[in-house]
Design a protein around this motif. Structure first.
Motif, short mmCIF file in Angstrom:
data_model
loop_
_atom_site.label_atom_id
_atom_site.label_comp_id
_atom_site.label_asym_id
_atom_site.label_seq_id
_atom_site.Cartn_x
_atom_site.Cartn_y
_atom_site.Cartn_z
N VAL A 1 42.14 -24.76 15.73
CA VAL A 1 42.85 -24.20 16.89
C VAL A 1 43.85 -25.23 17.40
O VAL A 1 43.49 -26.30 17.87
N ALA B 1 43.20 -20.07 15.36
CA ALA B 1 43.79 -19.54 16.59
C ALA B 1 44.88 -20.51 17.02
O ALA B 1 44.86 -21.69 16.64
N GLY B 2 45.82 -20.03 17.79
CA GLY B 2 46.87 -20.94 18.25
C GLY B 2 48.00 -20.19 18.92
O GLY B 2 48.09 -18.97 18.87
N LYS B 3 48.88 -20.97 19.55
CA LYS B 3 50.04 -20.40 20.24
C LYS B 3 51.31 -20.94 19.61
O LYS B 3 51.29 -21.97 18.94
N LEU C 1 42.08 -15.37 15.44
CA LEU C 1 41.85 -14.81 16.77
C LEU C 1 43.16 -14.80 17.56
O LEU C 1 43.78 -15.84 17.76
N GLU D 1 45.83 -14.07 20.89
CA GLU D 1 45.88 -14.36 22.33
C GLU D 1 45.17 -15.66 22.69
O GLU D 1 44.34 -15.72 23.60
N TYR D 2 45.52 -16.73 21.96
CA TYR D 2 44.88 -18.02 22.23
C TYR D 2 45.28 -18.56 23.60
O TYR D 2 46.46 -18.57 23.95
N LYS D 3 44.30 -18.98 24.36
CA LYS D 3 44.52 -19.57 25.68
C LYS D 3 43.28 -20.39 26.02
O LYS D 3 42.32 -20.42 25.25
N LEU E 1 39.93 -18.64 25.89
CA LEU E 1 39.44 -18.40 24.54
C LEU E 1 38.94 -19.71 23.92
O LEU E 1 37.91 -19.72 23.24
N ALA E 2 39.64 -20.79 24.19
CA ALA E 2 39.19 -22.10 23.69
C ALA E 2 37.79 -22.43 24.21
O ALA E 2 36.98 -23.03 23.51
N ILE F 1 35.53 -20.75 21.79
CA ILE F 1 35.57 -21.24 20.42
C ILE F 1 34.98 -22.64 20.29
O ILE F 1 34.12 -22.90 19.43
#
Length: 203
Positions: free
Chosen positions: A102, A144-146, A183, A185-187, A190-191, A194
């Motif tokens: 992530v 996951a990520g932005k 996954l 909508e990483y924010k 959510l972290a 995870i």
């Protein structure tokens, strides 16, 4: 550079934590783990004075601590597994190793390189006999990520991860041993689901 200045002016280099990281990533994001640490440290002040965690050194190897630790691990993995299924429809094995990557999605963050390692792992599983596969460690790889909305490479990377996941997760020969998930909508919230469940962090 800093070591030289610190030796010359030791009073100018002071590191003081205000407890934000322990409160956010342990107390708030991982309350079961926090309860466990409080119990075995016999102290609730370790979040603002991390040196108090050295009390855990006296109980390393205690079978009861190890049992409770594993219970917390299973609980956190169950929470993440349920979230994965709700968000993606992918059912993952809670007892598998959760291998997590992530980060902001960018070439230098190595998502593509990690994905190549997942493909290589899948290819190796395909070449194994059923007996050999049964001796491997089951693994769930979670990305996951932005990224900036206009960053085309990030969009291609996400699409590639999902396309590879569609192949791996539907392979009846190997999907009991390897799953791949992206996954959305990483924010931070959510972290907080995870990170407490991660067995391996690809950071």
């Amino acid at each position: 550079l800093f070591a030289d200045f610190a030796s010359m002016f030791p009073d100018r280099f002071v590191n003081v934590t205000n407890g934000v990281t322990p409160r956010r990533w342990m107390a708030l994001a991982n309350p079961k783990y926090t309860e466990l640490v409080c119990k075995w440290c016999d102290d609730h002040h370790w979040m603002t004075k991390l040196s108090k965690l050295t009390a855990l050194l006296d109980v390393i190897g205690d079978p009861e601590l190890e049992r409770e630790w594993q219970e917390v691990r299973r609980y956190n993995k169950e929470i993440l597994a349920l979230h994965i299924e709700d968000e993606t429809g992918i059912a993952v094995d809670r007892s598998s190793l959760f291998d997590v990557h992530v980060k902001r999605i960018h070439e230098y963050k190595r998502q593509s390189l990690n994905l190549l390692s997942v493909i290589h792992r899948w290819d190796e599983l395909k070449r194994m006999s059923a007996e050999e596969r049964a001796r491997t460690v089951e693994r769930t790889v979670i990305f996951a990520g932005k990224a900036a909305p206009g960053y085309e490479v990030a969009k291609i990377t996400i699409k590639l991860i999902n396309n590879v996941a569609a192949v791996i997760n539907h392979d009846l020969e190997t999907n009991a041993y390897l799953k791949l998930v992206f996954l959305p909508e990483y924010k931070v919230s959510l972290a907080e689901i995870i990170i407490p469940a991660a067995d391996v962090c690809q950071q």
